[in-house]
Design a protein around this motif. Structure first.
Motif, PDB file in Angstrom:
ATOM      1  N   ILE A  54       6.510 -17.409   9.251  1.00 52.14           N
ATOM      2  CA  ILE A  54       5.728 -16.182   9.151  1.00 52.14           C
ATOM      3  C   ILE A  54       6.053 -15.246  10.300  1.00 52.14           C
ATOM      4  N   SER A  55       6.142 -15.753  11.519  1.00 48.21           N
ATOM      5  CA  SER A  55       6.433 -14.880  12.653  1.00 48.21           C
ATOM      6  C   SER A  55       7.871 -14.364  12.592  1.00 48.21           C
ATOM      7  N   TYR A  56       8.761 -15.095  11.961  1.00 45.70           N
ATOM      8  CA  TYR A  56      10.150 -14.673  11.842  1.00 45.70           C
ATOM      9  C   TYR A  56      10.308 -13.568  10.797  1.00 45.70           C
ATOM     10  N   ARG A  57       9.556 -13.649   9.710  1.00 48.61           N
ATOM     11  CA  ARG A  57       9.748 -12.763   8.572  1.00 48.61           C
ATOM     12  C   ARG A  57       8.897 -11.504   8.594  1.00 48.61           C
ATOM     13  N   TYR A  58       7.767 -11.531   9.279  1.00 52.62           N
ATOM     14  CA  TYR A  58       6.813 -10.443   9.130  1.00 52.62           C
ATOM     15  C   TYR A  58       6.543  -9.705  10.438  1.00 52.62           C
ATOM     16  N   THR A  59       6.113  -8.459  10.274  1.00 52.34           N
ATOM     17  CA  THR A  59       5.610  -7.697  11.415  1.00 52.34           C
ATOM     18  C   THR A  59       4.156  -8.098  11.620  1.00 52.34           C
ATOM     19  N   ASP A  60       3.507  -7.503  12.583  1.00 52.73           N
ATOM     20  CA  ASP A  60       2.100  -7.808  12.845  1.00 52.73           C
ATOM     21  C   ASP A  60       1.155  -6.870  12.110  1.00 52.73           C
ATOM     22  N   TYR A  61       1.648  -6.144  11.118  1.00 50.46           N
ATOM     23  CA  TYR A  61       0.853  -5.102  10.471  1.00 50.46           C
ATOM     24  C   TYR A  61       0.681  -5.359   8.978  1.00 50.46           C
ATOM     25  N   PHE A  62      -0.381  -4.757   8.419  1.00 47.63           N
ATOM     26  CA  PHE A  62      -0.704  -4.852   6.999  1.00 47.63           C
ATOM     27  C   PHE A  62      -0.751  -3.452   6.402  1.00 47.63           C
ATOM     28  N   ASP A  63      -0.468  -3.346   5.097  1.00 50.56           N
ATOM     29  CA  ASP A  63      -0.551  -2.039   4.450  1.00 50.56           C
ATOM     30  C   ASP A  63      -1.982  -1.751   4.027  1.00 50.56           C
ATOM     31  N   SER A  64      -2.189  -0.632   3.324  1.00 54.28           N
ATOM     32  CA  SER A  64      -3.552  -0.222   2.956  1.00 54.28           C
ATOM     33  C   SER A  64      -4.192  -1.150   1.936  1.00 54.28           C
ATOM     34  N   GLU A  65      -3.391  -1.960   1.238  1.00 55.12           N
ATOM     35  CA  GLU A  65      -3.926  -2.912   0.259  1.00 55.12           C
ATOM     36  C   GLU A  65      -4.126  -4.296   0.847  1.00 55.12           C
ATOM     37  N   GLY A  66      -3.846  -4.453   2.140  1.00 57.60           N
ATOM     38  CA  GLY A  66      -4.052  -5.731   2.805  1.00 57.60           C
ATOM     39  C   GLY A  66      -2.874  -6.672   2.700  1.00 57.60           C
ATOM     40  N   ARG A  68       0.764  -8.093   3.869  1.00 56.52           N
ATOM     41  CA  ARG A  68       1.500  -8.155   5.133  1.00 56.52           C
ATOM     42  C   ARG A  68       2.835  -7.445   4.983  1.00 56.52           C
ATOM     43  N   ILE A  69       3.211  -6.669   5.968  1.00 53.55           N
ATOM     44  CA  ILE A  69       4.465  -5.922   5.912  1.00 53.55           C
ATOM     45  C   ILE A  69       5.574  -6.772   6.540  1.00 53.55           C
ATOM     46  N   ALA A  70       6.589  -7.075   5.746  1.00 51.23           N
ATOM     47  CA  ALA A  70       7.722  -7.871   6.222  1.00 51.23           C
ATOM     48  C   ALA A  70       8.721  -6.972   6.940  1.00 51.23           C
ATOM     49  N   LYS A  71       9.595  -7.591   7.694  1.00 51.54           N
ATOM     50  CA  LYS A  71      10.544  -6.842   8.517  1.00 51.54           C
ATOM     51  C   LYS A  71      11.564  -6.072   7.687  1.00 51.54           C
ATOM     52  N   LYS A  72      11.893  -6.554   6.495  1.00 53.32           N
ATOM     53  CA  LYS A  72      12.906  -5.887   5.679  1.00 53.32           C
ATOM     54  C   LYS A  72      12.310  -5.136   4.498  1.00 53.32           C
ATOM     55  N   ASP A  73      11.007  -4.921   4.482  1.00 51.53           N
ATOM     56  CA  ASP A  73      10.365  -4.167   3.404  1.00 51.53           C
ATOM     57  C   ASP A  73      10.648  -2.685   3.535  1.00 51.53           C
ATOM     58  N   ILE A 115      -0.365   3.823   3.802  1.00 48.75           N
ATOM     59  CA  ILE A 115       0.918   3.125   3.784  1.00 48.75           C
ATOM     60  C   ILE A 115       0.855   1.965   2.792  1.00 48.75           C
ATOM     61  N   LYS A 116       1.888   1.849   1.944  1.00 41.42           N
ATOM     62  CA  LYS A 116       1.959   0.780   0.943  1.00 41.42           C
ATOM     63  C   LYS A 116       3.361   0.195   0.929  1.00 41.42           C
ATOM     64  N   VAL A 117       3.439  -1.099   0.673  1.00 44.01           N
ATOM     65  CA  VAL A 117       4.739  -1.746   0.544  1.00 44.01           C
ATOM     66  C   VAL A 117       5.342  -1.311  -0.790  1.00 44.01           C
ATOM     67  N   TYR A 118       6.554  -0.781  -0.730  1.00 42.85           N
ATOM     68  CA  TYR A 118       7.242  -0.288  -1.930  1.00 42.85           C
ATOM     69  C   TYR A 118       8.234  -1.319  -2.451  1.00 42.85           C
ATOM     70  N   PHE A 119       9.021  -1.906  -1.563  1.00 41.02           N
ATOM     71  CA  PHE A 119      10.061  -2.845  -1.950  1.00 41.02           C
ATOM     72  C   PHE A 119       9.950  -4.076  -1.073  1.00 41.02           C
ATOM     73  N   TYR A 120       9.850  -5.243  -1.695  1.00 43.32           N
ATOM     74  CA  TYR A 120       9.758  -6.492  -0.942  1.00 43.32           C
ATOM     75  C   TYR A 120      11.147  -6.945  -0.534  1.00 43.32           C
ATOM     76  N   GLY A 121      11.568  -6.591   0.644  1.00 40.91           N
ATOM     77  CA  GLY A 121      12.893  -6.945   1.118  1.00 40.91           C
ATOM     78  C   GLY A 121      13.051  -8.422   1.431  1.00 40.91           C
ATOM     79  N   MET A 122      11.961  -9.116   1.681  1.00 44.07           N
ATOM     80  CA  MET A 122      12.034 -10.538   2.037  1.00 44.07           C
ATOM     81  C   MET A 122      11.750 -11.442   0.845  1.00 44.07           C
ATOM     82  N   GLY A 123      11.594 -10.878  -0.343  1.00 43.10           N
ATOM     83  CA  GLY A 123      11.353 -11.726  -1.522  1.00 43.10           C
ATOM     84  C   GLY A 123       9.893 -12.066  -1.688  1.00 43.10           C
TER      85      GLY A 123
END
Length: 126
Positions: A54-66, A68-73, A115-123
């Motif tokens: 989790i710490s490798y794949r994600y940032t420490d932030y969440f979008d408006s829908e709750g 988790r925002i991944a590093k490659k999103d 802010i919303k996640v548009y594309f899941y870059g990490m799958g």
């Protein structure tokens, strides 16, 4: 062999006969301790691996829908698509032309931008 003795001791105990020998009690004790130890070690390793993932794949932030925002999103902020970019310790939103750089921390706080996640870059999400 130990399992057969355990079943025999349980059946005798259910019939009201106390036939467990001291040797068997010591064996059952060591088996119980080893099974508990193995279970705890397995649980620890599983959770440790998950927390590292989790710490490798994600940032420490969440979008408006709750979510988790991944590093490659890719995210949508104020009706525009942005990629994520890390500079030193801060995350930034960068558009395709890299003309605009917005701090991710400020974008997450901004309620009007939503802010919303548009594309899941990490799958797949965890």
């Amino acid at each position: 062999m130990i399992l057969i003795e355990l079943i025999q001791d349980v059946i005798l105990g259910l019939n009201g006969e106390y036939a467990i020998q001291t040797r068997n009690i010591i064996i059952y004790f060591y088996i119980t301790i080893s099974v508990l130890f193995t279970f705890i070690v397995k649980l620890y390793r599983q959770n440790e691996n998950l927390s590292l993932l989790i710490s490798y794949r994600y940032t420490d932030y969440f979008d408006s829908e709750g979510k988790r925002i991944a590093k490659k999103d890719k995210v949508i902020y104020r009706n525009k698509i942005y990629s994520l970019y890390k500079e030193e310790k801060n995350w930034y939103l960068v558009d395709n032309n890299i003309t605009e750089k917005i701090k991710l921390q400020e974008a997450v706080i901004d309620k009007e931008g939503k802010i919303k996640v548009y594309f899941y870059g990490m799958g797949e999400r965890i």
